[in-house]
Design an enzyme around this catalytic site. Structure first.
Site, mmCIF file in Angstrom:
data_model
loop_
_atom_site.group_PDB
_atom_site.id
_atom_site.type_symbol
_atom_site.label_atom_id
_atom_site.label_comp_id
_atom_site.label_asym_id
_atom_site.label_seq_id
_atom_site.Cartn_x
_atom_site.Cartn_y
_atom_site.Cartn_z
ATOM 1 N N HIS A 334 -3.528 1.399 6.409
ATOM 2 C CA HIS A 334 -3.594 2.585 5.542
ATOM 3 C C HIS A 334 -3.033 2.273 4.158
ATOM 4 O O HIS A 334 -3.536 2.761 3.144
ATOM 5 C CB HIS A 334 -2.803 3.731 6.190
ATOM 6 C CG HIS A 334 -3.022 5.064 5.576
ATOM 7 N ND1 HIS A 334 -2.110 5.643 4.720
ATOM 8 C CD2 HIS A 334 -4.041 5.958 5.689
ATOM 9 C CE1 HIS A 334 -2.554 6.830 4.344
ATOM 10 N NE2 HIS A 334 -3.725 7.042 4.912
ATOM 11 N N CYS A 335 -2.015 1.430 4.107
ATOM 12 C CA CYS A 335 -1.339 1.120 2.843
ATOM 13 C C CYS A 335 -2.228 0.352 1.857
ATOM 14 O O CYS A 335 -1.998 0.417 0.653
ATOM 15 C CB CYS A 335 -0.092 0.289 3.098
ATOM 16 S SG CYS A 335 1.093 1.026 4.242
#
Length: 344
Positions: A334-335
């Site tokens: 996600h990052c």
């Protein structure tokens, strides 16, 4: 102007990424650099099965990016050039929102290296939000809030998750109150209710962490449903935090007053790496059109976590990518990704 940020489950036109280019992200050896490039590229390729991907690459890394990403072979991956400090697009890129006319806009937060951390540089990264917005042909909504995309999470219906250790961090927003942040979230992403967590996971609050991003702690796969990082081993310092989170959300409601269904998703069984307690988390996944790009860790809990994701995202294909090289550098899938929602 009224704005709202769609849920990550909404249809997407594109996913944006950045390619590792320098510093600790590439590491000290060519083997470490190749491990980083391989992992970022694996996420891009997995994502491109479902959604076109644009990857921002420094001019010096263009040939490496082309070799790893297969641009020209995989027509769903496009490379664009800009100078970078790091490769965490969720944090340096814009947060895309929709206005009352149904048009796309991009919120450009102030990025200052996760609270002006001593090890961080951001001379280039602070401009990437506007750079991406310009490439997307999207008007910019400027914000004075020092914030990152990994520091909050939305359900698309006005409920926002955030951590006091990020938005109220003296290194980011000295003097701001919860009410100040809530007002800015209401203006920029359509927040109706902000649910505050005190902090993030243990490792993420150490020297090289973000000071507590919510996107490895909790996520809302649908209105009224919350995934909670469930550390089941009492030896790990996140054990008590997981228990506290489950208790908090058992009594929380969404913006419209709906009680939450709390869905624990297990932490991996591995507890430590060479740096200390790990913050490996299956919460940190990308939802994109028909797919879910999920972190794996060559861990006995990989299969159970995938089953949980399949349950909370029915009809989507869960694709695992080994995320250990990402977490060794400070984050997860996600990052390193940022979705651009579809309009119309």
């Amino acid at each position: 102007m009224t704005l709202h940020m769609p849920a990550e489950t909404a249809a997407q036109d594109r996913v944006w990424m950045a390619f590792p280019s320098s510093g600790y992200t590439l590491g000290d050896t060519e083997a470490e650099a190749e491990a980083a490039r391989d992992t970022w590229a694996a996420v891009a390729r997995a994502t491109s099965e479902f959604t076109p991907v644009t990857v921002v690459v420094t001019s010096a890394q263009t040939e490496q990016a082309q070799a790893h990403l297969g641009e020209g072979i995989n027509h769903e991956i496009t490379i664009v050039n800009a100078e970078l400090d790091d490769a965490w697009m969720r944090d340096i890129g814009p947060s895309f929102v929709i206005d009352e006319a149904g048009a796309l806009r991009a919120v450009d937060w102030v990025f200052n290296g996760w609270g002006a951390q001593e090890w961080a540089t951001w001379d280039h990264d602070e401009h990437i939000g506007r750079f991406v917005a310009d490439l997307a042909g999207t008007p910019v909504v400027s914000s004075d809030l020092r914030n990152e995309g990994g520091g909050f999470h939305v359900d698309g219906e006005g409920t926002v998750l955030a951590t006091r250790s990020v938005q109220l961090d003296p290194g980011r927003n000295p003097g701001l109150t919860e009410a100040d942040v809530e007002a800015e979230f209401a203006r920029t992403i359509g927040a109706k209710k902000v649910i505050w967590l005190d902090h993030g996971l243990h490792r993420d609050n150490q020297t090289f962490g973000t000071r507590g991003h919510v996107d490895i702690v909790a996520a809302m796969p649908g209105p009224g449903v919350v995934l909670i990082h469930d550390q089941r081993n009492p030896e790990h310092p996140d054990f008590e935090f997981s228990r506290t989170l489950k208790e908090q959300f058992a009594s929380e409601t969404t913006a419209d007053g709906t009680p939450f269904e709390v869905v624990p998703i297990p932490a991996p069984e591995v507890l430590r790496d060479e740096e200390g307690w790990v913050d490996y988390s299956y919460v940190n996944h990308l939802v994109t059109n028909g797919g879910v790009i999920a972190c794996t860790f060559d861990d006995p809990m990989d299969a159970e976590a995938a089953a949980v994701l399949e349950r909370v995202y029915p009809g989507r294909k869960v694709v695992g990518v080994d995320a250990r090289e990402l977490y060794a550098r400070g984050g997860g899938i996600h990052c390193i990704t940022q979705q651009q929602p579809s309009i119309g």
